[in-house]
Design an enzyme around this catalytic site. Structure first.
Site, mmCIF file in Angstrom:
data_model
loop_
_atom_site.group_PDB
_atom_site.id
_atom_site.type_symbol
_atom_site.label_atom_id
_atom_site.label_comp_id
_atom_site.label_asym_id
_atom_site.label_seq_id
_atom_site.Cartn_x
_atom_site.Cartn_y
_atom_site.Cartn_z
ATOM 1 C CG HIS A 202 -78.272 42.836 45.933
ATOM 2 N ND1 HIS A 202 -77.502 41.860 45.361
ATOM 3 C CD2 HIS A 202 -79.534 42.580 45.566
ATOM 4 C CE1 HIS A 202 -78.283 41.051 44.691
ATOM 5 N NE2 HIS A 202 -79.515 41.466 44.799
ATOM 6 C CB CYS A 501 -94.069 54.799 37.627
ATOM 7 S SG CYS A 501 -93.557 54.153 36.030
HETATM 8 C C1 PEP Z 1 -88.409 52.662 34.777
HETATM 9 O O1 PEP Z 1 -87.729 52.271 33.829
HETATM 10 O O2 PEP Z 1 -88.285 53.778 35.312
HETATM 11 C C2 PEP Z 1 -89.450 51.782 35.330
HETATM 12 C C3 PEP Z 1 -90.303 52.228 36.227
HETATM 13 O O3 PEP Z 1 -89.441 50.486 34.924
HETATM 14 P P1 PEP Z 1 -88.385 49.393 35.500
HETATM 15 O O4 PEP Z 1 -87.584 50.036 36.560
HETATM 16 O O5 PEP Z 1 -89.207 48.260 35.967
HETATM 17 O O6 PEP Z 1 -87.616 49.087 34.239
#
Ligand code: PEP
Ligand code: MG
Length: 571
Positions: A202, A501
């Site tokens: 958080h 991402c």
């Molecule tokens: C990741 O795993 O990098 C991703 C973008 O998905 P999440 O953070 O939603 O698991």
């Protein structure tokens, strides 16, 4: 990653340089302000067992305290925004939870004093949440915060938390609960430093939202004496008590000037020798998409659809889903922009009542993401129908990708289903097997998107939420970078798009190395876009490639950061 505690000279601690996990970039210099997180033992002792006539009057006192604490959270939530509002509202709900009240009542009926009963009941839930792991384990910090507030109310002390400092200060704490961080004023809180917490804690989420430089997982932070001046570097992950004041102030000034320049960056991202890079936004719903739409991005690189359904017990109908997705697509229709919708990543740290299996031994390695469609194929089909309907109604260019793909067969079957609906199909690279098979995946899908959060977790065999493992769950780990480079190289060979991402995309320095590896797009929280764009636009592709080699060859994350910083400075 972590330097030993500072040597003790006489009874005065020598100034020290501490290291942790960098979370929000930026430099800040100011005196340490430790956060008071405990109710005083004297007040608890004086309160004793509360002197109640019977169990009912003790529970009436509990109810009054719980309501006051919950109301405090609600008030703070109404003055907060975004993620802070959500976590504070969740804390209010947890304070009013019937199960918690029942736990206290059972103990009081069994003869325990009220404070002991509250502590016992909370401890029971903390154990339960911790055993569940993932996001639930993160809630343990919130519960302990609620316990301290309840006890403070009972014994007549003010609720513990962050006092407004007399002068701008660096907040130092063991860990911070949502209520501590939500109302922070960036004018007086220069930086956040915690001993615990990982990049998804958080503290990290709220610091990112507020744009306050933040370093978490800093061993020895609580040993810093109140008032000690420290230089916090939210990019390097350091808390430096050894730097001279004049030097520190000059560094902070230079950083501020660089950030002011970044704030004026309007895109699109292009290296100094003309290589275009797509910068995209990560969004969770229509509201965050509309906010992101006004930042200099060329679309959405990750729409986390599961976040729309965290509070839903029943699966929404296809029409309901279509309406929810259309809100995001609408915000990005036209202008050559596009939206990458990720199908449900339910399970593990994101339990969804209508999708996630219960009672898994090890949810992070269990039936999560695309794997859910094997036992429940209709879930994916209905979601794809909803996405296709939203794409039709909005006319937005829509790409669809699946999370947690491990095999080429999974990717092929998913792509067939997506293409049958006239949409572009891709998969996420979050499991090392997918990175190793990137060439073959690209034979069956149109694009790849690397989820560095999970790719790091699975490559390093380290829970992404475990603060004790933050030194391993670092995307700068050479093994993780190796898998990213392998995937990017496959993309270049196939002439297809390979994006990142995960949180790694939001790190301006790492972004330089990622582009040098051949990554074609970076998707991140929209608040991070300008800093990343400004950084990429200040370097040549040759520098990016040199940075990639330096990061890959580095012995560890800290050496990688230092090496890439050196390469960028020499551009
Ligand atoms: C990741 O795993 O990098 C991703 C973008 O998905 P999440 O953070 O939603 O698991
Ligand atoms: Mg993931």
């Amino acid at each position: 990653m972590v330097t030993p505690a500072a040597p003790v000279v006489g009874d005065v601690r020598a100034p020290s340089l501490l290291r942790g996990t960098p979370v929000v970039p930026g430099l800040a210099y100011g005196p340490v302000l430790p956060v008071a997180q405990e109710v005083s033992a004297e007040a608890v002792a004086a309160y004793g067992n509360g002197g109640f006539a019977d169990a009912d009057s003790a529970m009436a006192a509990f109810d009054r305290a719980a309501e006051a604490v919950a109301e405090g959270f609600v008030t703070k939530a109404s003055g907060a925004t975004g993620a802070a509002t959500e976590v504070l509202t969740a804390s209010a709900g947890l304070t009013r939870d019937k199960g918690l009240r029942q736990g206290v009542a059972t103990r009081v009926a069994g003869g325990e004093g009220l404070v002991a009963a509250v502590r016992g009941a909370v401890a029971q839930f903390v154990d339960l949440f911790t055993a569940m792991g993932g996001l639930m384990a993160e809630r343990a910090t919130d519960l302990l915060d609620i316990e301290r507030r309840l006890v403070a109310r009972l014994v007549g002390e003010p609720e513990p938390g962050v006092a407004r400092p007399d002068e701008p200060s660096v907040l130092v704490a063991g860990d911070l609960a949502p209520a501590d961080t939500a109302g922070l004023d960036p004018q007086v809180i220069l930086a956040l430093v915690t001993e615990k917490g990982g990049a998804t804690s958080h503290t990290a989420i709220i610091a990112r939202q507020l744009g306050i430089p933040c370093v978490v997982g800093v061993a020895g932070a609580l040993d810093l004496a109140a008032g000690t001046p420290v230089l916090v570097d939210g990019s390097a992950g350091t808390v430096d008590g050894t730097v001279a004041a004049s030097d520190a102030r000059a560094q902070v000034e230079a950083d501020r000037a660089a950030r002011a320049l970044a704030d004026t960056w309007i895109g699109p991202a292009e290296t100094t020798d003309g290589v275009r890079v797509k910068l995209l936004a990560n969004v969770a719903d229509g509201e965050s998409a509309r906010t992101a739409s006004s930042s200099p991005v060329e679309g959405v690189g990750l729409f986390r659809t599961e976040l729309c359904f965290l509070d839903r017990r029943e699966e929404p109908t296809v029409d309901e889903q279509a309406a929810i997705y259309a809100e995001v697509l609408d915000a990005f229709g036209g202008d050559g922009r596009y939206v990458v919708v990720r199908t449900l990543d339910a399970g593990s740290d994101k339990p969804i009542a209508f999708a996630t299996l219960t009672d898994e031994e090890n949810p992070a390695l269990g039936v999560r993401g695309l794997r859910l469609s094997k036992g429940n194929p209709g879930l994916l089909e209905r979601q794809l129908d909803g996405i296709a309907a939203a794409a039709r109604s909005t006319g937005a260019e829509t790409w669809v990708m699946a999370p947690m793909v491990a095999t080429v067969t999974e990717a092929r079957e998913f792509a067939e289903q997506v293409r049958a609906r006239g949409l572009k199909a891709g998969v996420m690279v979050e499991v090392p097997s997918a990175a190793l098979l990137a060439d073959r995946l690209l034979e069956v899908v149109d694009f790849l998107s690397i989820g560095t959060n999970d790719l790091t977790q699975y490559t390093m065999a380290a829970d992404r939420l475990a603060s004790d493992l933050a030194h391993l769950t670092d995307p700068w780990q050479p093994a993780v970078l190796q898998l990213i480079a392998t995937t990017a190289a496959a993309g270049r060979r196939a002439g297809k798009s390979v994006g990142v991402c995960g949180e790694a995309a939001a790190d301006p320095l790492l972004a330089v190395a990622l582009i040098g590896m051949g990554i074609t797009s970076l998707s991140m929280a929209s608040a991070a876009v300008r800093a990343v764009g400004a950084q990429l636009s200040s370097v040549s592709m040759e520098t990016c490639e040199r940075a990639a080699r330096a990061a890959l060859e580095a012995a560890d994350p800290m050496a990688g950061r230092d090496a890439v910083r050196g390469v960028v400075a020499a551009d």
